[in-house]
Design a protein around this motif. Structure first.
Motif, short mmCIF file in Angstrom:
data_model
loop_
_atom_site.label_atom_id
_atom_site.label_comp_id
_atom_site.label_asym_id
_atom_site.label_seq_id
_atom_site.Cartn_x
_atom_site.Cartn_y
_atom_site.Cartn_z
N ASN A 1 13.40 -5.53 5.45
CA ASN A 1 13.17 -4.66 4.30
C ASN A 1 12.23 -5.32 3.30
O ASN A 1 12.52 -6.41 2.78
N GLY A 2 11.07 -4.69 3.07
CA GLY A 2 10.22 -5.07 1.95
C GLY A 2 9.16 -6.12 2.20
O GLY A 2 8.49 -6.55 1.25
N TYR A 3 8.95 -6.54 3.43
CA TYR A 3 8.02 -7.64 3.69
C TYR A 3 6.58 -7.17 3.94
O TYR A 3 6.36 -6.09 4.48
N GLU A 4 5.64 -8.01 3.57
CA GLU A 4 4.25 -7.84 3.98
C GLU A 4 3.90 -9.01 4.88
O GLU A 4 3.78 -10.16 4.43
N CYS A 5 3.74 -8.74 6.17
CA CYS A 5 3.45 -9.79 7.15
C CYS A 5 1.96 -9.87 7.39
O CYS A 5 1.29 -8.84 7.53
N SER B 1 20.71 -2.21 17.19
CA SER B 1 19.83 -1.45 16.31
C SER B 1 18.76 -2.36 15.74
O SER B 1 19.01 -3.55 15.51
N VAL B 2 17.57 -1.79 15.51
CA VAL B 2 16.47 -2.52 14.89
C VAL B 2 15.86 -1.60 13.84
O VAL B 2 15.40 -0.50 14.16
N LYS B 3 15.85 -2.05 12.57
CA LYS B 3 15.40 -1.19 11.48
C LYS B 3 14.31 -1.88 10.66
O LYS B 3 14.39 -3.08 10.37
N PHE B 4 13.33 -1.08 10.26
CA PHE B 4 12.23 -1.56 9.43
C PHE B 4 12.08 -0.61 8.24
O PHE B 4 11.86 0.59 8.43
N ASP B 5 12.21 -1.14 7.04
CA ASP B 5 12.07 -0.34 5.83
C ASP B 5 11.07 -0.98 4.88
O ASP B 5 11.17 -2.18 4.58
N ASP B 6 10.07 -0.19 4.46
CA ASP B 6 9.08 -0.68 3.49
C ASP B 6 8.44 -1.98 3.94
O ASP B 6 8.25 -2.93 3.17
N VAL B 7 8.09 -2.03 5.20
CA VAL B 7 7.46 -3.21 5.79
C VAL B 7 6.00 -2.90 6.11
O VAL B 7 5.67 -1.81 6.57
N PHE C 1 11.89 3.35 11.61
CA PHE C 1 10.76 2.82 10.85
C PHE C 1 10.57 3.76 9.66
O PHE C 1 10.24 4.94 9.85
N LYS C 2 10.77 3.25 8.45
CA LYS C 2 10.64 4.09 7.27
C LYS C 2 9.70 3.43 6.26
O LYS C 2 9.86 2.25 5.93
N ASN C 3 8.71 4.19 5.83
CA ASN C 3 7.74 3.71 4.84
C ASN C 3 7.04 2.43 5.31
O ASN C 3 6.81 1.50 4.53
N CYS C 4 6.71 2.39 6.58
CA CYS C 4 6.01 1.23 7.13
C CYS C 4 4.51 1.50 7.20
O CYS C 4 4.09 2.64 7.44
N ILE C 5 3.72 0.46 6.99
CA ILE C 5 2.26 0.60 6.95
C ILE C 5 1.61 -0.49 7.78
O ILE C 5 1.97 -1.67 7.66
N ASN C 6 0.65 -0.10 8.59
CA ASN C 6 -0.22 -1.08 9.24
C ASN C 6 -1.60 -1.00 8.63
O ASN C 6 -2.23 0.06 8.61
N ASN C 7 -2.09 -2.13 8.11
CA ASN C 7 -3.42 -2.20 7.49
C ASN C 7 -4.44 -2.90 8.37
O ASN C 7 -5.61 -3.00 7.99
N ALA C 8 -4.03 -3.39 9.53
CA ALA C 8 -4.87 -4.30 10.30
C ALA C 8 -5.47 -3.64 11.54
O ALA C 8 -4.97 -2.63 12.05
#
Length: 457
Positions: free
Chosen positions: A227-231, A265-271, A307-314
């Motif tokens: 939750n909440g990371y920018e990788c 389960s595997v969850k991604f929020d705001d990542v 996957f909720k509110n996830c963004i890929n910029n790359a």
């Protein structure tokens, strides 16, 4: 230790070492036959190592190798330390797993507020390698917090079963990572330069590689959440060696899950992901990888996921070298996508996710009919795919995973597929409900003479 061998008590460190924020430079240890290697080889019984930096140093061993501690028991702690040197493993141990970490090779204790700016290098044959920029694995008792990976991990030589994570290699117990309480950072580089060529004739066994910017692989039955990371870790794959592999799963946050046993389960929020996935081609040296699944957030998920509110910029699939790489004629399953490569094993939900990066899939994939239709080779569908959000759901023909729900997702990145599938939102899915999703990116294929499937959604 983890392989059942007792380490003599008289070589454990059991005290407190406070480096007072000083740096140790010029540390040199070179023994490829030695296990339990680091500034401290093994620690136990409340041992604490803190406030120390290892810089401009060289450490070489065969297993349980770490910059600060090689092997730490559940009562040990490694705190506020830094590794800026080089760790090399050139020959793995016989009949045992090889655990390597930039800070701690293996730890069941506390690992917190550490920074890895150095490099891990693997140069020869290691049959079972688990490595992380900070520590190799997270068993049930390990406590981690606010660690940073800003260095590099390079896989060379001819290793076979490999798990690499920017922060942590293998997650072996339930974990919930939240930026509000865990200020971890991952912005290094992972390079898969070479590996053991191993793929049996029916493509059911062979070399497996998992690499993720945060975590390499989630093991069977675990509950994992981010939750909440920018990788921002970059991952590269060299396909010029001609080496065969069963699977390569790569993700900006999570590389993948166990193929044979699902995570709970595997969850991604705001990542979000800003790390680039790049590759090298050579049409004269084909690297026949049976399954290559790549996603900006996750490469491969086996289990219930959201996957909720996830963004890929790359950029996903950036070509570093090689001319006309499509002529390499990959005849396998290459799936590249902005958010997740492939999902199986349970219900999946994608809500308000967006891909902003360009997706390249320049693989030449042959399948049964017209070079782009699905076939059931080895229980999996077979086609090359470039998709904005999700490459494929329920991609394994022999089982029905569950239901896919996608809502309010946007693709604004351009898609470039040589052949196979190019899709703005999802490449392939069974039992899916897709609502209020938008594609604003362009779709292109690289050869007008080759039939392909293209769709805005």
């Amino acid at each position: 230790d983890r392989n059942g061998d007792r380490i003599p008590e008289d070589i454990y460190f059991k005290g407190i070492f406070d480096g007072n924020n000083k740096t140790i430079s010029g540390l040199y240890f070179d023994n490829s036959a030695q296990a339990y290697v680091g500034l401290f080889g093994q620690t136990e019984d409340g041992a604490t190592v803190k406030n120390v930096g290892i810089m401009d140093s060289y450490i070489r061993g065969k297993a349980y190798v770490g910059g600060v501690v090689g092997y730490a028991d559940e009562k040990s702690a490694v705190i506020n330390s830094r590794m800026g040197g080089t760790i090399v493993v050139s020959t793995g141990p016989a009949q045992m797993l090889c655990y390597v970490g930039g800070i701690a090779g293996w730890s069941e204790g506390t690992v917190s507020n550490n920074v890895m700016t150095g490099e891990l290098k693997f140069l020869s044959g290691i049959s079972d390698l688990v490595a992380g920029g900070v520590t190799s694995a997270l068993p049930a008792k390990t406590k981690v917090n606010a660690n940073s990976f800003m260095g590099s991990i390079t896989l060379g030589g001819n290793s076979s079963n490999v798990i690499l994570g920017g922060l942590y290699g293998s997650v072996q117990s339930d974990r919930s990572f939240d930026i509000a309480s865990d200020k971890s950072v991952t912005l290094g580089n992972i390079a898969i330069d070479s590996y053991k060529t191993d793929l049996n004739t029916d493509h059911t066994a062979g070399t497996e590689i998992f690499a993720g910017g945060f975590v390499g692989r989630a093991e069977a039955g675990v509950e994992l959440a981010f939750n909440g990371y920018e990788c921002q870790t970059n991952i590269s794959l060299d396909q010029t060696t001609g080496s065969k592999a069963l699977c390569v799963c790569l993700g900006g946050v999570l590389g993948g899950c166990d193929f044979d046993a699902a995570a709970k389960s595997v969850k991604f929020d705001d990542v979000s992901n800003s790390g680039i996935f790049s590759t090298k081609y050579d049409k004269a040296k084909v690297s026949p990888i049976d399954k290559c699944f790549v996603g900006g957030i996750a490469g491969f998920v086996n289990g219930s996921t959201s996957f909720k509110n996830c963004i890929n910029n790359a950029v996903i699939g950036k070509v570093l070298s090689g001319t006309n790489p499509a002529d390499a004629k990959q005849k396998r399953k290459f799936v590249f996508a902005g958010i997740a490569g492939v999902v199986i094993g349970g219900d999946a939900e994608f809500v308000s996710c967006e891909n902003k990066g360009i997706i390249f899939n320049k693989q030449y994939c042959n399948s049964a009919v017209n070079n782009n239709d699905y076939d059931s080779a080895n229980g999996w569908y077979s086609v090359c795919t470039a998709a904005g959000i999700l490459g494929a759901f329920d991609y394994k023909e022999t089982s029905v995973s569950g239901k896919l729900t996608m809502k309010d997702c946007i693709n604004s990145g351009d898609l470039n597929a040589y052949r196979g599938i190019g899709a703005g939102i999802v490449g392939f899915a069974r039992n899916a409900e897709i609502t209020s999703c938008t594609n604003n990116g362009s779709l292109a294929k690289h050869s007008a003479s080759i039939s392909s499937h293209k769709g805005g959604i």
